[in-house]
Scaffold this active site. Structure first.
Site, short mmCIF file in Angstrom:
data_model
loop_
_atom_site.label_atom_id
_atom_site.label_comp_id
_atom_site.label_asym_id
_atom_site.label_seq_id
_atom_site.Cartn_x
_atom_site.Cartn_y
_atom_site.Cartn_z
N PHE A 1 -2.21 3.14 8.50
CA PHE A 1 -2.91 1.99 7.91
C PHE A 1 -3.21 1.02 9.05
O PHE A 1 -2.38 0.21 9.43
CB PHE A 1 -2.03 1.33 6.84
N ASP B 1 -0.59 -7.06 7.06
CA ASP B 1 0.54 -6.28 6.59
C ASP B 1 1.60 -6.04 7.67
O ASP B 1 1.27 -5.72 8.81
CB ASP B 1 0.01 -4.94 6.07
N ASN C 1 -12.69 -7.26 7.85
CA ASN C 1 -11.70 -6.41 8.51
C ASN C 1 -12.21 -4.97 8.56
O ASN C 1 -12.83 -4.49 7.61
CB ASN C 1 -10.37 -6.42 7.74
N PHE D 1 -10.27 -5.87 -0.82
CA PHE D 1 -9.02 -5.13 -0.71
C PHE D 1 -9.27 -3.64 -0.44
O PHE D 1 -9.95 -2.97 -1.22
CB PHE D 1 -8.21 -5.28 -2.00
#
Length: 349
Positions: free
Chosen positions: A27, A80, A129, A329
């Site tokens: 990720f 994150d 992003n 998201f």
């Protein structure tokens, strides 16, 4: 209120399963501010690469290194902890002398570059992003492949991810308790998280109901339409539906859904009646948002991942790359591809 896991799918419920984030390297997030440092000013923009530490922790460590108060270090968004992420921090350090940030050391964190900047970096001040995700142990490769092709054309629902609602939905539960008891909430962070969760849940519900219609992207009288990539919107009228539909089909315009709150929602006539009916049962959350003076706003109903590409490493492992605008998201994209094992709620926005 519809549970997040039960929200309507745009492409139908995925047939396959897979593992998201088997390890942090699966990720990867690269923040895109949309601008370059000025090269002068009282602030210093610092681009960092981190793995295994959250944004606030790194910001506090940077403040300590620079011998400034923690509030003098800001960032555009949380990234994150359990991922490999690149992002910018901003430290207010007046004076002509540039500190040697190459000497900043923190386990799991590396300074990539830094430069002077004129303005403070504020929360939300980013363009978007870029994501690189690896899905492992994927079943039904053919279904996932077809979904990726379909997403390129039709996008995905622009749902707020489960992480917006907290682990186990704790933020939304907090908002409901607050709405029911009317007890003052002094903690500013809790207030912010709970109000955000309440408004996000109502938006998700409106989108989920709209997705149940046969033609999801059909413009109706009174829809609030947004220029793609812009925040401004206008209301559709019956006289111009055909032309507006053409522009929606060309992805020049986006149909929006309400972020309920105080003031007018933005839609009119048929579209407004639909939105009000979709959340008619959620009177407590709506009353809370009005009482706390959270202004109503609009958000695009669908999300089109940009620069979407993928590469199958083998029959059960696929690497997916795409770019999303700020506030969107990645997990809402993954949700349309596979049924994942694990809880999204620990993944930072």
């Amino acid at each position: 209120m519809i549970e997040f896991d039960n929200l309507t799918y745009l492409h139908g419920k995925p047939q396959g399963t897979g593992l998201l984030k088997a390890n942090p390297e699966d990720f990867v997030v690269v923040e895109d501010l949309g601008f370059e440092p000025d090269g002068e000013g009282e602030h210093i923009l610092v681009r960092i690469l981190k793995n295994g530490c959250n944004t606030r922790f790194v910001a506090d460590a940077l403040a300590k290194f620079l011998k400034i108060h923690a509030r003098e270090v800001s960032f555009a968004g949380q990234k994150d902890k359990h991922a490999v992420t690149e992002q910018w921090l901003c430290a207010r350090v007046p004076g002509k002398e540039m500190p040697d940030l190459s000497a900043f050391q923190l386990e799991g964190c590396q300074v990539l570059e830094y430069a002077r900047h004129k303005r403070k970096l504020r929360l939300g001040a980013l363009k978007g992003n870029a994501f690189t995700l690896v899905l492992r142990e994927v079943s039904n490769r053919d279904d996932v492949e077809q979904r990726l092709i379909d997403i390129c054309v039709k996008g995905v629902p622009n749902y707020f991810g489960a992480q917006r609602f907290g682990i186990g939905g704790s933020n939304l539960q907090g908002a409901l308790r607050w709405a029911q008891t009317n007890t003052p909430v002094r903690d500013r962070n809790k207030r912010s998280f709970w109000l955000s969760a309440a408004r996000s849940a109502l938006f998700n519900q409106i989108v989920a109901e709209r997705l149940k219609k046969a033609d999801v992207n059909q413009v109706v009288d009174g829809d609030a339409l947004q220029l793609a990539g812009r925040g401004s919107w206008f209301v559709a009228t019956t006289e111009e539906l055909a032309e507006l539909q053409r522009r929606v089909n060309d992805k020049e315009l986006m149909i929006t859904a309400a972020l309920p709150g105080s003031g007018e929602w933005g839609t009119q006539r048929e579209a407004l009646a639909f939105e009000q009916a979709a959340v008619a049962a959620e009177t407590e959350l709506q009353a809370l948002l009005v009482r706390e003076k959270v202004e109503a706003a609009r958000r695009a109903m669908l999300l089109y991942p940009q620069q979407l590409s993928w590469n199958w490493w083998d029959d059960v492992t696929v690497e997916i790359r795409f770019w999303l605008p700020a506030g969107s998201f990645a997990t809402s994209v993954v949700r349309e591809l596979i049924n994942t094992t694990g809880d999204y709620a620990h993944i930072a926005e």
